[in-house]
Design a protein around this motif. Structure first.
Motif, PDB file in Angstrom:
ATOM      1  N   GLU A 270      22.933   2.618  -3.934  1.00  0.00           N
ATOM      2  CA  GLU A 270      21.726   2.228  -3.212  1.00  0.00           C
ATOM      3  C   GLU A 270      20.658   2.081  -4.281  1.00  0.00           C
ATOM      4  OE1 GLU A 270      20.219   5.056  -0.320  1.00  0.00           O
ATOM      5  OE2 GLU A 270      18.768   3.609   0.460  1.00  0.00           O
TER       6      GLU A 270
ATOM      7  N   HIS B 128      21.936   7.127  -4.828  1.00  0.00           N
ATOM      8  CA  HIS B 128      20.654   6.541  -5.252  1.00  0.00           C
ATOM      9  C   HIS B 128      20.754   6.197  -6.730  1.00  0.00           C
ATOM     10  CE1 HIS B 128      18.537   7.365  -1.528  1.00  0.00           C
ATOM     11  NE2 HIS B 128      19.010   8.590  -1.523  1.00  0.00           N
TER      12      HIS B 128
ATOM     13  N   HIS C 102      12.042   2.890  -1.584  1.00  0.00           N
ATOM     14  CA  HIS C 102      11.640   4.270  -1.269  1.00  0.00           C
ATOM     15  C   HIS C 102      10.321   4.625  -1.963  1.00  0.00           C
ATOM     16  CE1 HIS C 102      16.193   4.569  -1.154  1.00  0.00           C
ATOM     17  NE2 HIS C 102      15.890   5.006   0.044  1.00  0.00           N
TER      18      HIS C 102
ATOM     19  N   HIS D 216      27.213   3.315   3.471  1.00  0.00           N
ATOM     20  CA  HIS D 216      25.989   3.903   2.920  1.00  0.00           C
ATOM     21  C   HIS D 216      26.143   5.416   2.990  1.00  0.00           C
ATOM     22  CE1 HIS D 216      21.282   3.797   2.933  1.00  0.00           C
ATOM     23  NE2 HIS D 216      21.761   4.775   2.169  1.00  0.00           N
TER      24      HIS D 216
ATOM     25  N   ASP E 164      24.366   6.551   6.441  1.00  0.00           N
ATOM     26  CA  ASP E 164      23.535   7.067   5.339  1.00  0.00           C
ATOM     27  C   ASP E 164      23.760   8.574   5.193  1.00  0.00           C
ATOM     28  OD1 ASP E 164      21.596   7.276   3.389  1.00  0.00           O
ATOM     29  OD2 ASP E 164      19.934   6.583   4.637  1.00  0.00           O
TER      30      ASP E 164
ATOM     31  N   SER F  31      17.017  -0.973  -1.477  1.00  0.00           N
ATOM     32  CA  SER F  31      16.005  -0.427  -0.576  1.00  0.00           C
ATOM     33  C   SER F  31      14.726  -0.089  -1.330  1.00  0.00           C
ATOM     34  CB  SER F  31      16.541   0.824   0.135  1.00  0.00           C
ATOM     35  OG  SER F  31      17.023   1.742  -0.807  1.00  0.00           O
TER      36      SER F  31
ATOM     37  N   HIS G 251      17.848   0.117   5.744  1.00  0.00           N
ATOM     38  CA  HIS G 251      16.698   0.622   6.538  1.00  0.00           C
ATOM     39  C   HIS G 251      15.385  -0.099   6.221  1.00  0.00           C
ATOM     40  CE1 HIS G 251      15.727   2.969   2.900  1.00  0.00           C
ATOM     41  NE2 HIS G 251      16.841   3.672   3.011  1.00  0.00           N
TER      42      HIS G 251
HETATM   43 ZN   LIG Z   1      17.537   5.045   1.507  1.00  0.00          ZN
END
Ligand SMILES: [Zn+2]
Ligand SMILES: [Zn+2]
Length: 269
Positions: free
Chosen positions: A90, A49, A118, A17, A250, A116, A176
């Motif tokens: 991600e 991202h 966000h 990550h 990350d 994920s 996360h």
């Molecule tokens: Zn993240």
């Protein structure tokens, strides 16, 4: 599919990550590769991202994806005899309309996928997605502007989105997955120990187990905020579950690719 289990058992020096110049990372991909080789890493995955259907300062654009893949290929050709490199993203989950199960991601040659949450929808305008993952000072302003300062509903919305993301699938690693606990804990002290919060965490955890996902132990905030994601109080539960646990930094800076890893390992053995 990458044999993550073999990599975890073989080396503590991996990271799946990471962010670079293609999203909100603070250095070029090549700088991360050089640092990883210098530190003896065996495996390193890039996970910018993903593109999303609206402008965001943290996410890469669809137009940049070709350049990202080309740069990955160049680095793999150049450094592939020294380190195993992997192409990933991600991927943000927004709802049924956008996430890792979207056909767009099937068109990309990704080695694995991270997913994920966000963004959650604003309470004042459902079509508006608000990034609730940033620094607390910004989060606090957004709480007033978009969420009526209703922290419990924000946390509930985050976990509801997470469970929908897990059920929609299309990815290997969940990143996360209790990240909201950090900003929520600043907004209301002790919120992560309230029974309704713990219930939401456990619902998400059960969905993760039912769908056989790899759980990330995210160490990004350890040095600055002394915490891991998921919260350290759940480490025993996760260890006992038998889920595959992947420790990722990350990293947004080359110097931080190994940040917090040894502390996480110590708590997990
Ligand atoms: Zn993240
Ligand atoms: Zn990330």
């Amino acid at each position: 599919m990458i044999d993550f289990k073999r990599i975890i058992q073989g080396s503590n020096l991996y990271n799946f990550h990471s962010h670079t110049q293609f999203c909100d990372g603070r250095a070029a991909m090549e700088d991360f590769v050089k640092k990883a080789i210098e530190m003896g890493f065996t495996d390193y995955g890039f996970s910018p991202h993903s593109p999303i259907p609206f402008d965001s300062p943290c996410n890469m654009s669809k137009e940049a994806v070709c350049d990202y893949i080309a740069e990955y290929q160049r680095l793999k050709d150049l450094y592939g005899d020294k380190i195993n490199l992997y192409l990933s993203m991600e991927i943000d989950y927004l709802g049924p309309q956008w996430g890792a199960s979207n056909v767009y991601f099937d068109t990309l040659p990704l080695d694995y996928r991270i997913s994920s949450v966000h963004f959650i929808p604003s309470f004042t305008d459902n079509d508006l997605y608000i990034d609730i993952d940033g620094r607390y000072v910004t989060f606090k302003q957004k709480m007033e502007k978009y969420f009526h300062n209703d922290i419990q509903s924000v946390v509930e919305s985050f976990y509801a989105q997470s469970i929908k993301m897990i059920e929609a699938g299309g990815f290997d690693i969940i990143a996360h997955f209790d990240k909201i606990g950090h900003n929520a804990g600043h907004f209301k002290d002790g919120i992560e120990n309230e029974s309704w919060y713990e219930r939401l965490f456990k619902q998400a955890f059960e969905a993760i187990m039912d769908n056989h996902l790899i759980i990330e132990i995210n160490t990004k905030a350890y040095v600055e905020h002394n915490r891991f994601f998921p919260n350290v109080k759940y480490f025993d539960l996760m260890k006992q579950s038998g889920a595959l646990l992947l420790i990722n930094s990350d990293a947004h800076y080359p110097d931080l690719i190994n940040s917090g890893r040894n502390e996480a390992i110590r708590l997990l053995v």
